[in-house]
Design a protein around this motif. Structure first.
Motif, short mmCIF file in Angstrom:
data_model
loop_
_atom_site.label_atom_id
_atom_site.label_comp_id
_atom_site.label_asym_id
_atom_site.label_seq_id
_atom_site.Cartn_x
_atom_site.Cartn_y
_atom_site.Cartn_z
N ASP A 110 0.73 -1.21 -0.09
CA ASP A 110 -0.04 -0.04 0.03
C ASP A 110 0.74 1.21 0.12
N TRP A 111 1.79 1.42 0.72
CA TRP A 111 2.73 2.71 1.03
C TRP A 111 3.25 3.06 -0.44
N ARG A 112 3.69 2.11 -1.43
CA ARG A 112 3.93 2.53 -2.81
C ARG A 112 2.80 2.78 -3.60
N LEU A 113 1.99 1.90 -3.44
CA LEU A 113 0.48 2.32 -4.37
C LEU A 113 0.06 3.67 -3.93
N ASP A 114 -0.10 3.99 -2.69
CA ASP A 114 -0.28 5.36 -2.21
C ASP A 114 0.46 6.39 -2.96
N LYS A 115 1.57 6.14 -3.30
CA LYS A 115 2.67 7.27 -4.07
C LYS A 115 2.40 7.18 -5.40
N HIS A 116 1.54 6.19 -6.15
CA HIS A 116 1.54 6.28 -7.49
C HIS A 116 2.66 6.16 -8.11
N ILE A 117 3.64 5.45 -7.78
CA ILE A 117 4.94 5.17 -8.39
C ILE A 117 4.87 3.94 -9.11
N LYS A 119 4.65 0.88 -12.40
CA LYS A 119 3.49 0.44 -13.18
C LYS A 119 3.63 -0.92 -13.27
#
Length: 122
Positions: A110-117, A119
């Motif tokens: 989640d912490w990376r998904l939240d940063k939208h980084i 693909k």
């Protein structure tokens, strides 16, 4: 040694065929779970694992007597998915050692998904 045939027999859990690939003194290390197997133990761990399995070798690199493989492994119903990186040492056409690293395939945390980084790779 035919590394594709080895993986096919492993995925199909063909115990008798698997034993033929190994030197009698070979060992197998599964580093992610801190397990060290002799050939007979490896065959039990692989062939008595529940379910019917499938997969595909996605990459092979060879240097001297070492094969490095990346294999996508999954049950036939595709409810799970794993990638295994294997370092397979072969001498005189027999496996003498395998060091494997298994990973569960999943989405990014989640912490990376939240940063939208990043693909998806595919």
């Amino acid at each position: 040694m035919d590394i594709y045939r080895f993986w096919k027999d492993v995925l199909e859990q063909k115990a008798d065929n698997i034993k033929d690939y190994f030197d009698k003194n070979a060992y197998i290390n599964w580093h992610c779970t801190n397990e060290h197997f002799n050939v007979d133990e490896f065959i039990i761990a692989n062939c008595e694992y529940p379910g019917n399995w499938d997969g595909e070798v996605e990459r092979i690199e060879k240097t001297n007597d070492l094969f490095i493989t990346v294999t996508h492994v999954y049950p036939k119903d595709k409810t799970l998915s794993f990638h295994v990186t294997s370092f397979i040492k072969v001498i005189n056409d027999k496996i003498v050692a395998i060091d494997e690293y298994w990973a569960d395939d999943s989405i990014a945390p989640d912490w990376r998904l939240d940063k939208h980084i990043g693909k998806a790779i595919i």
